[in-house]
Structure formats: structure tokens, C-alpha cells
Design a protein around this motif. Structure first.
Motif, PDB file in Angstrom:
ATOM      1  N   TYR A  60      12.454  44.748  66.967  1.00  0.00           N
ATOM      2  CA  TYR A  60      13.486  44.983  65.950  1.00  0.00           C
ATOM      3  C   TYR A  60      13.611  43.790  65.017  1.00  0.00           C
ATOM      4  CZ  TYR A  60      18.268  45.020  64.111  1.00  0.00           C
ATOM      5  OH  TYR A  60      19.367  44.929  63.295  1.00  0.00           O
ATOM      6  N   ASN A  74      22.067  50.353  57.142  1.00  0.00           N
ATOM      7  CA  ASN A  74      22.639  51.479  57.873  1.00  0.00           C
ATOM      8  C   ASN A  74      22.287  51.415  59.356  1.00  0.00           C
ATOM      9  OD1 ASN A  74      23.847  52.604  55.606  1.00  0.00           O
ATOM     10  ND2 ASN A  74      22.072  53.871  55.109  1.00  0.00           N
ATOM     11  N   TYR A  75      21.047  51.037  59.628  1.00  0.00           N
ATOM     12  CA  TYR A  75      20.627  50.978  61.030  1.00  0.00           C
ATOM     13  C   TYR A  75      21.312  49.827  61.767  1.00  0.00           C
ATOM     14  CZ  TYR A  75      17.615  51.325  65.105  1.00  0.00           C
ATOM     15  OH  TYR A  75      17.143  51.494  66.391  1.00  0.00           O
ATOM     16  N   LEU A 121      24.238  48.842  61.626  1.00  0.00           N
ATOM     17  CA  LEU A 121      25.611  49.153  62.017  1.00  0.00           C
ATOM     18  C   LEU A 121      25.711  49.584  63.475  1.00  0.00           C
ATOM     19  CD1 LEU A 121      26.741  51.094  58.815  1.00  0.00           C
ATOM     20  CD2 LEU A 121      27.213  48.706  59.401  1.00  0.00           C
ATOM     21  N   ASP A 122      24.634  50.212  63.987  1.00  0.00           N
ATOM     22  CA  ASP A 122      24.663  50.709  65.374  1.00  0.00           C
ATOM     23  C   ASP A 122      23.330  50.402  66.057  1.00  0.00           C
ATOM     24  OD1 ASP A 122      25.750  52.016  67.601  1.00  0.00           O
ATOM     25  OD2 ASP A 122      24.793  53.911  67.042  1.00  0.00           O
ATOM     26  N   HIS A 123      22.754  49.240  65.722  1.00  0.00           N
ATOM     27  CA  HIS A 123      21.391  48.987  66.180  1.00  0.00           C
ATOM     28  C   HIS A 123      21.298  48.736  67.681  1.00  0.00           C
ATOM     29  CE1 HIS A 123      22.785  44.809  65.752  1.00  0.00           C
ATOM     30  NE2 HIS A 123      21.799  44.455  66.548  1.00  0.00           N
ATOM     31  N   ARG A 124      22.285  48.100  68.289  1.00  0.00           N
ATOM     32  CA  ARG A 124      22.175  47.757  69.706  1.00  0.00           C
ATOM     33  C   ARG A 124      22.102  49.005  70.578  1.00  0.00           C
ATOM     34  NH1 ARG A 124      22.910  42.591  71.185  1.00  0.00           N
ATOM     35  NH2 ARG A 124      23.493  41.104  69.553  1.00  0.00           N
ATOM     36  N   GLN A 125      23.006  49.935  70.353  1.00  0.00           N
ATOM     37  CA  GLN A 125      23.002  51.150  71.156  1.00  0.00           C
ATOM     38  C   GLN A 125      21.731  51.967  70.929  1.00  0.00           C
ATOM     39  OE1 GLN A 125      25.504  50.015  69.360  1.00  0.00           O
ATOM     40  NE2 GLN A 125      27.094  49.591  70.883  1.00  0.00           N
ATOM     41  N   ASP A 126      21.315  52.048  69.673  1.00  0.00           N
ATOM     42  CA  ASP A 126      20.137  52.872  69.392  1.00  0.00           C
ATOM     43  C   ASP A 126      18.861  52.237  69.931  1.00  0.00           C
ATOM     44  OD1 ASP A 126      19.213  55.350  67.845  1.00  0.00           O
ATOM     45  OD2 ASP A 126      17.857  53.793  67.098  1.00  0.00           O
ATOM     46  N   ARG A 184      18.685  53.012  73.489  1.00  0.00           N
ATOM     47  CA  ARG A 184      18.355  54.431  73.605  1.00  0.00           C
ATOM     48  C   ARG A 184      16.864  54.653  73.303  1.00  0.00           C
ATOM     49  NH1 ARG A 184      22.614  56.000  71.333  1.00  0.00           N
ATOM     50  NH2 ARG A 184      21.896  55.932  69.180  1.00  0.00           N
ATOM     51  N   ARG A 191      13.821  53.207  62.832  1.00  0.00           N
ATOM     52  CA  ARG A 191      13.567  53.113  64.280  1.00  0.00           C
ATOM     53  C   ARG A 191      12.087  53.359  64.575  1.00  0.00           C
ATOM     54  NH1 ARG A 191      14.508  57.509  68.059  1.00  0.00           N
ATOM     55  NH2 ARG A 191      16.059  56.185  69.089  1.00  0.00           N
TER      56      ARG A 191
END
Length: 413
Positions: free
Chosen positions: A11, A26-27, A29-34, A37, A71
Motif C-alpha cells: 500500500y 478516497n481510499y 479514508l478507510d484504507h486500514r480496514q480494506d 479485508r 486496491r
């Protein structure tokens, strides 16, 4: 097994120099969880590439480009982390594209040095032959490439995530982004592309998307066969390749011509690609050799006419800027040309073309050095840029803003 640490390393490599793009922000904003995943999806074999964006660029010629989802680009970097060091061990020094400490300028200088060596410092005649491949990226046989990569990784990679890298490489190579994509160009632009220049019409099982890191990496791997064939089988020590454009130098013009059928047959048999029948050039070195946007002559290197024309076009587009963001975007284009031209005999040319910039824009920019860089004045650098500290994304101001100097009536602010 792919660990969370592996995914986060990929990443941050993917994030490098891309922190200001909208898709990246945009990514983030929620990169850790995604990312966690994403690692789980890879380990459970449930990962599937997401929707890509496709468009047609018109300069320097019409070309179809695919932009992978962020991603998916992380996955491409994960693969590159593992196998690019292995590729570097088998690659020679005579391929230049998408390699560290190489590139366009490296290739131009090598061509110059090869001519000097082959001609014994310009005291003997030698000839330069340039060849190109026909619709290279769109004609790559996916099954052939997938088999070659599987054999290579099986033989040379011994990391604990070997099975995962084998599976991911297969998924990326065999992926058909044209079946799940969002078109960002007018449909009429695809009419300018011949059938063999688009993934939509080039045939089943063929083609890699132009624009992905993985495509560049795998293309180099495939044509590595050509590089060593020229040197070891045909005995040409002076050769070089940038993507699918390559040159061969020898003192005998006849020997070069006799090698063409052998090269053509080797490419068909081992790489399943074809030489371009119309892009063939052979000339005495004293006539000047065009390669990757430059013309190499005795004792000097000039920019090619198309490079000059594209540079002038970038200045004309820059003159249409109506906002600070448009100015910044135009600066990137202009400085990309200045970055390569300043290594050529082009001072007078750079000065003349930069003088074409509209007078109204000089209040926002200035020239640095010997017409080497066009810079934005510090008081207009008011956008924050991303910074990484201990894995956290924070922001800082690159330059403090003196709001008293800004003109409220200026349409550019």
C-alpha cells in the motif's frame, strides 16, 4: 500466506507519489480496514479485480488506457515486491523501461555510447537498425505469459507466500478488464483505434491493459527473451530496447539485414508477437538516429521533432489555464518535458518555447536555473500535501500562506 504487513508495505509503495489523486484520497479514508479485508480475500482465494476506468489518449497518438482500481494497484505492487527483484537478476542492462536507475535518458545515452564503441570513436563505419513490434501489448498471449510466469516463480521464488503469489499472478494476467470497466472517453474516440489496438476487439485471450504496473513488468519479462537472443544467439553486443522499440548496431549492414528474418521467427515462435512491417529503419550512424524522443548525432543529442511539437502543445494548453489547479496540472506536463530536454543540446529551444507562455501567467510562475524547471510561486501553494508519519496519514502546509498578498478579485484564486 499474505500477511497484513505485506499488504501495508505494498500500500505504501502504491501511495508513493500518488497521494493527491482523488481515488487515492478516497481510499485513504478507510484504507486500514480494506487492506486487512484484501489480505483475507487473497488468502481465502476470494479476491477478484474491481471495476477499471478506461479512456483513450490522443497524444502522441490514439491509445487505449486502463486505470485499475486503487486496491487492485496495491495487489500489483505486492506482486512486484516479490518478483521484480528476481526479474532484475535475469534482465540484462540493455532494456530501459520501468526499471530503477534506468529510463529514457539511460537508453539514449547507451545508444550514443554504443555507436561510439562500435565505430571505434567514430573512426569506422557502422549501421543502426531500429525495429518495432506490431500492437505489442494488445497481442500478448495470456496463456503463454501465464505459463512462463508460473514456471519462473516456481523455480526461483521460495517465500512463504509462494502459492499466493502464483495464484495472484495468474488472476492478474488472465483478468479481462474490458468486461468490467467504466468508459471515461467519448465512444467515438475508439473509432480511431484499429481492431488490434483495443482490448475490446483484439481477440480472446490476447492483450494486457496499458496503464498497469503489472503489464509493464510482465512485458519486460516476456521480451527479455529477445534481449538475450540478440546478444547470445545472434552475437550482437550493441543493442537496446525500450518497451517494444529496439535497436541493433553492427559494422556490417548486410549482417543486420540477414538477422531480421531470424528475429521475426524467434518472436513468433517464442513470444507469439510480430515485427511491425512498416516500422523498419537502417541507417549509417552519421545520419542521426532517432530513439525514444531524441536524435543521436556525432557529439550531440537533439530532441526529436515530435518531442518538440508535444512540448509546444503542452505550453499552449498551459496558456488556457483558468485556475490554480489547472496551472499546477500544466506545470507537471511542462516540467516533464523540461526534465528530459535539459539533458540534451536544447537550451535555446527551451528558452524559446517557454517564452510562448502567456504574459498573464508569469505572475504565478517563474523559471528556475538555466530554463530547467518552471515553478509555481510559493504564495500560491496553498493546497496541503499528504505526509506519512508512523503509518498515519496527516497533512501539513508545504508553504505558509500570506493571505495579505492574495488579490480577492483575481479569478485564479
Amino acid at each position: 500466506m499474505v500477511t497484513d504487513e505485506d499488504i501495508f508495505s505494498a500500500y505504501y509503495l502504491c501511495l508513493k507519489h500518488k497521494g493527491s489523486s482523488p481515488s487515492t484520497i478516497n481510499y485513504m479514508l478507510d484504507h486500514r480496514q480494506d487492506l486487512i479485508r484484501l489480505a483475507d480475500e487473497i488468502n481465502s482465494r476470494e479476491y477478484h479485480p474491481s471495476t477499471s476506468i478506461t479512456f483513450v489518449v490522443t497524444r502522441p497518438k490514439y491509445r487505449e488506457v486502463f486505470a485499475a482500481n486503487f486496491r487492485d494497484r496495491v495487489v500489483h505492487h505486492l506482486i512486484a515486491m516479490r518478483i521484480e527483484p528476481l526479474f532484475e537478476e535475469i534482465f540484462g542492462d540493455r532494456t530501459f523501461n520501468c526499471r530503477k536507475e534506468k529510463g529514457v535518458l539511460y537508453g539514449i545515452n547507451m545508444l550514443r555510447d554504443d555507436i561510439a564503441k562500435c565505430s571505434e570513436n567514430y573512426t569506422r563505419s557502422c549501421y543502426v537498425m531500429r525495429l518495432d513490434l506490431k500492437g505489442f501489448f494488445m497481442s500478448i498471449d495470456k496463456q503463454l505469459l501465464d505459463g512462463m510466469l508460473r514456471e519462473f516463480i516456481t523455480r526461483y521464488y521460495f517465500g512463504p507466500d509462494k502459492d499466493d503469489i502464483l495464484w495472484l499472478t495468474h488472476v492478474v494476467v488472465m483478468h479481462r478488464p474490458e468486461l468490467d470497466c467504466e468508459r471515461r472517453s467519448a465512444p467515438q474516440k475508439w473509432d480511431h483505434l484499429p481492431p488490434n489496438k483495443s482490448l475490446f476487439t483484439n481477440g480472446d485471450g490476447l492483450g494486457l491493459p496499458i496503464g498497469n504496473l503489472s503489464s509493464q513488468l510482465f512485458a519486460n519479462f516476456l521480451l527479455n527473451l529477445l534481449d538475450w537472443y540478440l546478444e547470445r544467439s545472434l552475437g550482437f553486443p550493441y543493442h537496446g530496447r525500450y518497451v517494444d522499440d529496439f535497436y541493433v548496431i553492427d559494422r556490417s549492414k548486410r549482417r543486420l539485414l540477414r538477422a531480421v528474418p531470424k528475429i521475426r521467427q524467434m518472436l513468433l515462435d517464442r513470444c507469439h508477437v510480430q515485427l511491425h512491417q512498416d516500422k523498419f529503419y537502417i541507417q549509417h550512424y552519421s545520419k542521426g538516429i532517432k530513439f525514444t524522443g531524441a536524435v543521436v548525432k556525432f557529439g550531440r543529442i537533439y530532441p526529436a521533432k515530435r518531442t518538440i511539437g508535444n512540448f509546444i502543445s503542452s505550453v499552449y494548453r498551459f496558456n488556457q489555464a483558468q485556475s490554480i489547479d489547472e496551472i499546477k496540472h500544466g506545470l507537471q506536463s511542462i516540467n516533464s518535458y523540461l526534465g528530459i530536454l535539459r539533458h540534451m543540446n536544447s537550451y535555446a529551444l527551451r528558452r524559446r518555447i517557454l517564452s510562448m507562455i502567456d504574459d498573464r501567467l508569469w505572475q504565478y510562475v517563474y523559471v528556475k536555473g538555466h530554463h530547467e524547471v518552471l515553478c509555481l510561486k510559493s504564495r500560491y501553494k496553498k493546497n496541503p500535501v499528504p505526509w506519512r508519519d508512523s503509518g498515519l496519514q496527516v497533512y501539513y502546509m508545504k508553504d505558509p500562506i500570506n493571505w495579505d498578498l492574495l488579490d480577492e478579485d483575481n479569478p485564479l484564486l
